[in-house]
Design a protein around this motif. Sequence first.
Motif, PDB file in Angstrom:
ATOM      1  N   PHE A   1       0.824  -1.209   0.000  1.00 12.78           N
ATOM      2  CA  PHE A   1       0.000   0.000   0.000  1.00 12.78           C
ATOM      3  C   PHE A   1       0.858   1.259   0.000  1.00 12.78           C
ATOM      4  N   LEU A   2       1.936   1.266   0.751  1.00  3.57           N
ATOM      5  CA  LEU A   2       2.825   2.427   0.758  1.00  3.57           C
ATOM      6  C   LEU A   2       3.417   2.669  -0.624  1.00  3.57           C
ATOM      7  N   ALA A   3       3.722   1.598  -1.341  1.00  6.97           N
ATOM      8  CA  ALA A   3       4.227   1.750  -2.712  1.00  6.97           C
ATOM      9  C   ALA A   3       3.155   2.370  -3.601  1.00  6.97           C
ATOM     10  N   ALA A   4       1.903   1.932  -3.435  1.00  3.52           N
ATOM     11  CA  ALA A   4       0.804   2.501  -4.217  1.00  3.52           C
ATOM     12  C   ALA A   4       0.587   3.965  -3.861  1.00  3.52           C
ATOM     13  N   ALA A   5       0.714   4.306  -2.573  1.00  5.72           N
ATOM     14  CA  ALA A   5       0.574   5.697  -2.146  1.00  5.72           C
ATOM     15  C   ALA A   5       1.671   6.563  -2.754  1.00  5.72           C
ATOM     16  N   ALA A   6       2.885   6.037  -2.810  1.00  2.66           N
ATOM     17  CA  ALA A   6       3.990   6.782  -3.415  1.00  2.66           C
ATOM     18  C   ALA A   6       3.751   6.981  -4.911  1.00  2.66           C
ATOM     19  N   TYR A   7       3.201   5.982  -5.562  1.00  2.00           N
ATOM     20  CA  TYR A   7       2.894   6.106  -6.986  1.00  2.00           C
ATOM     21  C   TYR A   7       1.808   7.151  -7.222  1.00  2.00           C
ATOM     22  N   ALA A   8       0.798   7.147  -6.349  1.00  2.00           N
ATOM     23  CA  ALA A   8      -0.262   8.150  -6.439  1.00  2.00           C
ATOM     24  C   ALA A   8       0.312   9.554  -6.280  1.00  2.00           C
ATOM     25  N   ALA A   9       1.222   9.718  -5.320  1.00  6.83           N
ATOM     26  CA  ALA A   9       1.847  11.027  -5.097  1.00  6.83           C
ATOM     27  C   ALA A   9       2.674  11.451  -6.310  1.00  6.83           C
ATOM     28  N   LEU A  10       3.356  10.493  -6.928  1.00  3.28           N
ATOM     29  CA  LEU A  10       4.145  10.794  -8.125  1.00  3.28           C
ATOM     30  C   LEU A  10       3.264  11.302  -9.251  1.00  3.28           C
ATOM     31  N   LEU A  11       2.154  10.621  -9.507  1.00  8.37           N
ATOM     32  CA  LEU A  11       1.267  11.021 -10.591  1.00  8.37           C
ATOM     33  C   LEU A  11       0.619  12.378 -10.302  1.00  8.37           C
ATOM     34  N   ALA A  12       0.246  12.600  -9.038  1.00  9.31           N
ATOM     35  CA  ALA A  12      -0.356  13.885  -8.663  1.00  9.31           C
ATOM     36  C   ALA A  12       0.659  15.016  -8.820  1.00  9.31           C
ATOM     37  N   ALA A  13       1.896  14.774  -8.404  1.00  8.69           N
ATOM     38  CA  ALA A  13       2.938  15.795  -8.536  1.00  8.69           C
ATOM     39  C   ALA A  13       3.216  16.100 -10.004  1.00  8.69           C
ATOM     40  N   GLU A  14       3.203  15.071 -10.838  1.00 11.87           N
ATOM     41  CA  GLU A  14       3.423  15.280 -12.266  1.00 11.87           C
ATOM     42  C   GLU A  14       2.323  16.141 -12.867  1.00 11.87           C
ATOM     43  N   ALA A  15       1.072  15.825 -12.552  1.00 14.90           N
ATOM     44  CA  ALA A  15      -0.045  16.606 -13.082  1.00 14.90           C
ATOM     45  C   ALA A  15       0.053  18.064 -12.640  1.00 14.90           C
ATOM     46  N   SER A  16       0.421  18.282 -11.385  1.00 15.12           N
ATOM     47  CA  SER A  16       0.556  19.642 -10.866  1.00 15.12           C
ATOM     48  C   SER A  16       1.673  20.393 -11.581  1.00 15.12           C
ATOM     49  N   ALA A  17       2.826  19.751 -11.713  1.00 13.24           N
ATOM     50  CA  ALA A  17       3.975  20.404 -12.345  1.00 13.24           C
ATOM     51  C   ALA A  17       3.679  20.768 -13.786  1.00 13.24           C
ATOM     52  N   LEU A  18       3.065  19.848 -14.530  1.00 10.66           N
ATOM     53  CA  LEU A  18       2.776  20.113 -15.936  1.00 10.66           C
ATOM     54  C   LEU A  18       1.723  21.214 -16.093  1.00 10.66           C
ATOM     55  N   SER A  19       0.712  21.198 -15.244  1.00  8.59           N
ATOM     56  CA  SER A  19      -0.354  22.193 -15.332  1.00  8.59           C
ATOM     57  C   SER A  19       0.168  23.588 -15.037  1.00  8.59           C
ATOM     58  N   TRP A  20       0.926  23.715 -13.947  1.00  7.00           N
ATOM     59  CA  TRP A  20       1.454  25.020 -13.577  1.00  7.00           C
ATOM     60  C   TRP A  20       2.493  25.509 -14.583  1.00  7.00           C
ATOM     61  N   ALA A  21       3.314  24.601 -15.091  1.00  9.26           N
ATOM     62  CA  ALA A  21       4.334  24.994 -16.072  1.00  9.26           C
ATOM     63  C   ALA A  21       3.684  25.514 -17.343  1.00  9.26           C
ATOM     64  N   ALA A  22       2.632  24.824 -17.810  1.00 12.63           N
ATOM     65  CA  ALA A  22       1.946  25.258 -19.022  1.00 12.63           C
ATOM     66  C   ALA A  22       1.300  26.622 -18.820  1.00 12.63           C
ATOM     67  N   ALA A  23       0.665  26.821 -17.668  1.00  8.15           N
ATOM     68  CA  ALA A  23       0.009  28.104 -17.398  1.00  8.15           C
ATOM     69  C   ALA A  23       1.019  29.233 -17.267  1.00  8.15           C
ATOM     70  N   ALA A  24       2.172  28.941 -16.657  1.00  2.00           N
ATOM     71  CA  ALA A  24       3.183  29.982 -16.448  1.00  2.00           C
ATOM     72  C   ALA A  24       3.915  30.338 -17.735  1.00  2.00           C
ATOM     73  N   VAL A  25       4.213  29.340 -18.568  1.00  2.00           N
ATOM     74  CA  VAL A  25       4.996  29.573 -19.780  1.00  2.00           C
ATOM     75  C   VAL A  25       4.128  30.120 -20.911  1.00  2.00           C
TER      76      VAL A  25
END
Length: 263
Positions: free
Chosen positions: A104-128
């Motif tokens: 479960f901890l591995a799945a939680a880490a994967y969820a955090a990775l995907l959420a962080a990726e979505a956040s980074a891409l969204s903010w980068a696109a809006a800023a650039v």
Amino acid sequence: MTRRVLNMFLAELTRCLRLRQTWAGVAAVAVAVAVMLARGGVARDGRADYDFIARAMPAGIGLAAFIMLLAWSACLVAPELGSGSIRLVLTRPVRRGEYVLGKFLAAAAYAALLAAEASALSWAAAAVLGEITGVEFGGELLFTKEEMAFAWLGGSALAMLPLLAGAALGLFISCCTRSTGLAVSAVFGVWILLDLVKHFLGVDRLVFTTYLESCWQVLANRADGLDAEWMPMAWQCAGASLGATALLLAGAVLVMRRRDISG
């Protein structure tokens, strides 16, 4: 116990980094954000582009990340039960409850990775490609950059909760079968069934999937110049998601303790 769970978690992370489906999830989130970007609405026109972020986050996290996380977590235990390799894992020694928690901890880490990726891409696109400023209407500043960032942070924190519940659902079903295909099919079947009946039965507030999109409502409303309250949605999201996570994890541990892995 803590050390064994941590070792199980680290071993699982190392194994999963080599799996193609892990990186398929990363690609799916990137595609979801790109689709939202292709739909337009991001430009340097003197208007803040938080509305794009408010659209991209549910698409990247609430849809793409959730779908890939369900499939990914459904494959955590079933293949090892089917091949019998779980017997080697449990002779380390690792107790069955610790085995489930490590997964479960591995799945939680994967969820955090995907959420962080979505956040980074969204903010980068809006800023650039667009602008990240305060929200103004008619020359009046309605929400500052800091207030919008807080709305995004609050939505991100809440969005993790139904993701964790989804990971626990996939893990529970994975513990119940030796077939990977059956586990993946079952987890999507349960998800679709929940979404079909929750409104009909009037229990949508109790079902964690309800909050995959509603946790972003405050950000979306502020992007349109409207204020919105976090409560009672935030408490309902936390209660439904954490309650489901606890029940599903307990069920996964119980199933594993009762399973015959000798065959």
